[in-house]
Design a protein around this motif. Structure first.
Motif, PDB file in Angstrom:
ATOM      1  N   SER A 187       0.820  -1.201   0.000  1.00  8.61           N
ATOM      2  CA  SER A 187       0.000   0.000   0.000  1.00  8.61           C
ATOM      3  C   SER A 187       0.865   1.265   0.000  1.00  8.61           C
ATOM      4  O   SER A 187       0.593   2.220  -0.738  1.00  8.61           O
ATOM      5  N   ALA A 188       1.917   1.263   0.832  1.00  9.96           N
ATOM      6  CA  ALA A 188       2.817   2.415   0.887  1.00  9.96           C
ATOM      7  C   ALA A 188       3.469   2.644  -0.476  1.00  9.96           C
ATOM      8  O   ALA A 188       3.615   3.790  -0.929  1.00  9.96           O
TER       9      ALA A 188
ATOM     10  N   LEU B 217       3.228   5.989  -2.648  1.00  8.90           N
ATOM     11  CA  LEU B 217       4.465   6.675  -3.036  1.00  8.90           C
ATOM     12  C   LEU B 217       4.533   6.878  -4.541  1.00  8.90           C
ATOM     13  O   LEU B 217       4.896   7.957  -5.025  1.00  8.90           O
ATOM     14  N   LYS B 218       4.189   5.844  -5.285  1.00  5.02           N
ATOM     15  CA  LYS B 218       4.234   5.919  -6.741  1.00  5.02           C
ATOM     16  C   LYS B 218       3.292   6.981  -7.274  1.00  5.02           C
ATOM     17  O   LYS B 218       3.587   7.649  -8.271  1.00  5.02           O
ATOM     18  N   SER B 219       2.159   7.141  -6.613  1.00  6.07           N
ATOM     19  CA  SER B 219       1.169   8.123  -7.064  1.00  6.07           C
ATOM     20  C   SER B 219       1.506   9.543  -6.606  1.00  6.07           C
ATOM     21  O   SER B 219       0.847  10.503  -7.017  1.00  6.07           O
ATOM     22  N   GLY B 220       2.505   9.682  -5.720  1.00  3.76           N
ATOM     23  CA  GLY B 220       2.888  10.999  -5.219  1.00  3.76           C
ATOM     24  C   GLY B 220       2.037  11.499  -4.078  1.00  3.76           C
ATOM     25  O   GLY B 220       2.092  12.681  -3.724  1.00  3.76           O
ATOM     26  N   HIS B 221       1.259  10.596  -3.458  1.00  2.00           N
ATOM     27  CA  HIS B 221       0.359  10.999  -2.372  1.00  2.00           C
ATOM     28  C   HIS B 221       0.930  10.639  -1.004  1.00  2.00           C
ATOM     29  O   HIS B 221       0.232  10.080  -0.155  1.00  2.00           O
ATOM     30  N   VAL B 222       2.198  10.979  -0.783  1.00  2.00           N
ATOM     31  CA  VAL B 222       2.849  10.783   0.514  1.00  2.00           C
ATOM     32  C   VAL B 222       3.672  12.019   0.825  1.00  2.00           C
ATOM     33  O   VAL B 222       4.459  12.477  -0.013  1.00  2.00           O
ATOM     34  N   ASN B 223       3.487  12.586   2.010  1.00  6.50           N
ATOM     35  CA  ASN B 223       4.346  13.666   2.482  1.00  6.50           C
ATOM     36  C   ASN B 223       5.465  12.999   3.284  1.00  6.50           C
ATOM     37  O   ASN B 223       5.287  12.635   4.445  1.00  6.50           O
ATOM     38  N   LEU B 224       6.610  12.807   2.627  1.00  4.96           N
ATOM     39  CA  LEU B 224       7.695  12.043   3.247  1.00  4.96           C
ATOM     40  C   LEU B 224       8.221  12.702   4.511  1.00  4.96           C
ATOM     41  O   LEU B 224       8.571  12.009   5.467  1.00  4.96           O
ATOM     42  N   LYS B 225       8.278  14.021   4.528  1.00  5.93           N
ATOM     43  CA  LYS B 225       8.772  14.700   5.723  1.00  5.93           C
ATOM     44  C   LYS B 225       7.887  14.383   6.920  1.00  5.93           C
ATOM     45  O   LYS B 225       8.374  13.991   7.985  1.00  5.93           O
ATOM     46  N   VAL B 226       6.575  14.521   6.747  1.00  4.63           N
ATOM     47  CA  VAL B 226       5.639  14.236   7.830  1.00  4.63           C
ATOM     48  C   VAL B 226       5.695  12.758   8.214  1.00  4.63           C
ATOM     49  O   VAL B 226       5.750  12.400   9.393  1.00  4.63           O
ATOM     50  N   GLY B 227       5.677  11.881   7.204  1.00  2.00           N
ATOM     51  CA  GLY B 227       5.662  10.448   7.467  1.00  2.00           C
ATOM     52  C   GLY B 227       6.900   9.969   8.201  1.00  2.00           C
ATOM     53  O   GLY B 227       6.806   9.196   9.165  1.00  2.00           O
TER      54      GLY B 227
ATOM     55  N   ASN C 157      -3.348  12.275   1.071  1.00  4.80           N
ATOM     56  CA  ASN C 157      -1.952  12.367   1.506  1.00  4.80           C
ATOM     57  C   ASN C 157      -1.785  11.936   2.957  1.00  4.80           C
ATOM     58  O   ASN C 157      -0.746  11.374   3.321  1.00  4.80           O
ATOM     59  N   ALA C 158      -2.794  12.201   3.779  1.00  3.38           N
ATOM     60  CA  ALA C 158      -2.738  11.744   5.173  1.00  3.38           C
ATOM     61  C   ALA C 158      -2.733  10.223   5.228  1.00  3.38           C
ATOM     62  O   ALA C 158      -1.980   9.613   5.994  1.00  3.38           O
ATOM     63  N   SER C 159      -3.573   9.590   4.409  1.00  4.01           N
ATOM     64  CA  SER C 159      -3.627   8.134   4.364  1.00  4.01           C
ATOM     65  C   SER C 159      -2.308   7.550   3.871  1.00  4.01           C
ATOM     66  O   SER C 159      -1.790   6.583   4.432  1.00  4.01           O
ATOM     67  N   GLY C 160      -1.745   8.153   2.821  1.00  5.12           N
ATOM     68  CA  GLY C 160      -0.470   7.674   2.296  1.00  5.12           C
ATOM     69  C   GLY C 160       0.668   7.851   3.283  1.00  5.12           C
ATOM     70  O   GLY C 160       1.496   6.955   3.465  1.00  5.12           O
ATOM     71  N   SER C 161       0.716   9.005   3.960  1.00  6.61           N
ATOM     72  CA  SER C 161       1.781   9.278   4.928  1.00  6.61           C
ATOM     73  C   SER C 161       1.671   8.361   6.139  1.00  6.61           C
ATOM     74  O   SER C 161       2.690   7.946   6.717  1.00  6.61           O
ATOM     75  N   ALA C 162       0.434   8.029   6.531  1.00 12.31           N
ATOM     76  CA  ALA C 162       0.240   7.120   7.668  1.00 12.31           C
ATOM     77  C   ALA C 162       0.832   5.742   7.385  1.00 12.31           C
ATOM     78  O   ALA C 162       1.268   5.049   8.306  1.00 12.31           O
ATOM     79  N   LYS C 163       0.853   5.352   6.106  1.00 17.75           N
ATOM     80  CA  LYS C 163       1.409   4.037   5.758  1.00 17.75           C
ATOM     81  C   LYS C 163       2.896   3.957   6.071  1.00 17.75           C
ATOM     82  O   LYS C 163       3.410   2.887   6.419  1.00 17.75           O
ATOM     83  N   ILE C 164       3.609   5.079   5.938  1.00  9.36           N
ATOM     84  CA  ILE C 164       5.040   5.097   6.258  1.00  9.36           C
ATOM     85  C   ILE C 164       5.246   4.826   7.747  1.00  9.36           C
ATOM     86  O   ILE C 164       6.126   4.052   8.138  1.00  9.36           O
ATOM     87  N   VAL C 165       4.410   5.443   8.576  1.00 13.43           N
ATOM     88  CA  VAL C 165       4.506   5.244  10.023  1.00 13.43           C
ATOM     89  C   VAL C 165       4.108   3.816  10.381  1.00 13.43           C
ATOM     90  O   VAL C 165       4.786   3.140  11.171  1.00 13.43           O
ATOM     91  N   ASN C 166       3.018   3.337   9.795  1.00  8.92           N
ATOM     92  CA  ASN C 166       2.574   1.961  10.037  1.00  8.92           C
ATOM     93  C   ASN C 166       3.646   0.956   9.662  1.00  8.92           C
ATOM     94  O   ASN C 166       3.867  -0.038  10.368  1.00  8.92           O
TER      95      ASN C 166
END
Length: 263
Positions: A66-67, A71-81, A183-192
């Motif tokens: 999922s992450a 990431l591929k779609s660009g819907h992750v804020n890497l700094k926040v994640g 983007n919140a959903s995508g960034s949460a995947k990095i933390v998960n």
């Protein structure tokens, strides 16, 4: 197969895999997939620690898929994640230690009051988390502080109780850090992913993963995550918000059930 399991290998997979598919789907959109997947292992007769360890194994693969899609779609804020992931690693350790000292029923009672209120808030705020509704950008200092703090607090919750961690991350990233729901959903995947890997290593080292069950479950979890993340990216807040409401209500009834067991 461990001899204590009540069903054959095939029946065990028939119980677990469809629910893991559903859990992966829900988890990729709104978090909280463990509410669905963990009971499937318990229904199949796995002891609690093996259920949690094997579930963590499968969910780690699903979260990775999922992450990657986000990431591929660009819907992750890497700094926040990444900031929240760093905080979550420390928080999860502290939460685990806290779980050994305190009765989690008190926190569950507080959450039982808060969860319906959050669900009502999301239901009545139609524009919540939509990219069209913009607020002023956070400063770098605010981003660092909020990111680490969110990861620390929610990571502690993850170590202390666990279910719904991804859901709470999405709500905090949206409400506090001003990300839209996608983007919140995508960034949460990095933390998960960070917390899943940390927990998974512990479970593997302690022999609490049944790989013969975990591998097929992981395949179905990955499939669910890929379907869910695809829909979340293309449907956006219209899909994510109602799924979050459902997860919050499921958490409410899960905590209510846990508390009533001790009454």
């Amino acid at each position: 197969m461990p001899p204590e399991l009540p069903y054959s290998y095939l029946v065990t997979l028939l119980i677990i895999c469809p629910l893991c598919l559903t859990a992966g789907f829900v988890d990729s959109i709104a978090g909280g997939g463990g509410i669905i997947s963990i009971p499937s292992y318990l229904i199949a007769g796995l002891p609690v620690h093996l259920a949690y360890g094997t579930n963590k194994f499968a969910m780690a693969f699903g979260t990775t898929a999922s992450a990657g899609r986000f990431l591929k779609s660009g819907h992750v804020n890497l700094k926040v994640g990444l900031l929240a992931a760093a905080g979550a690693l420390a928080g999860a350790y502290g939460g685990t230690r806290l779980a050994l000292a305190l009765d989690e029923r008190y926190l569950k009672i507080v959450l039982m009051i808060a969860l319906p209120l959050l669900a009502i808030f999301l239901f009545t705020r139609r524009n919540f988390g939509q990219s069209a509704v913009r607020k002023p950008e956070l400063t770098t200092r605010q981003t660092v502080f909020y990111g680490l703090s969110a990861g620390l607090v929610i990571g502690a919750y993850d170590g202390f109780i666990g279910p719904g961690t991804g859901t709470f991350l999405i709500l905090v990233f949206t409400g506090l850090m001003r990300l839209d729901l996608i983007n919140a959903s995508g960034s949460a995947k990095i933390v998960n992913l960070a917390s899943n890997i940390a927990s998974l290593i512990t479970y593997i080292v302690n022999g609490k993963v049944i790989f013969m069950i975990g591998l097929p479950a992981a395949a179905f979890t990955i499939l669910g995550n890929l379907i869910g993340s695809h829909l979340a990216i293309h449907k956006g807040a219209r899909l994510i918000r109602p799924v979050i409401i459902i997860v919050l209500l499921l958490l409410f009834f899960r905590f209510l059930s846990d508390i009533l067991k001790f009454v």
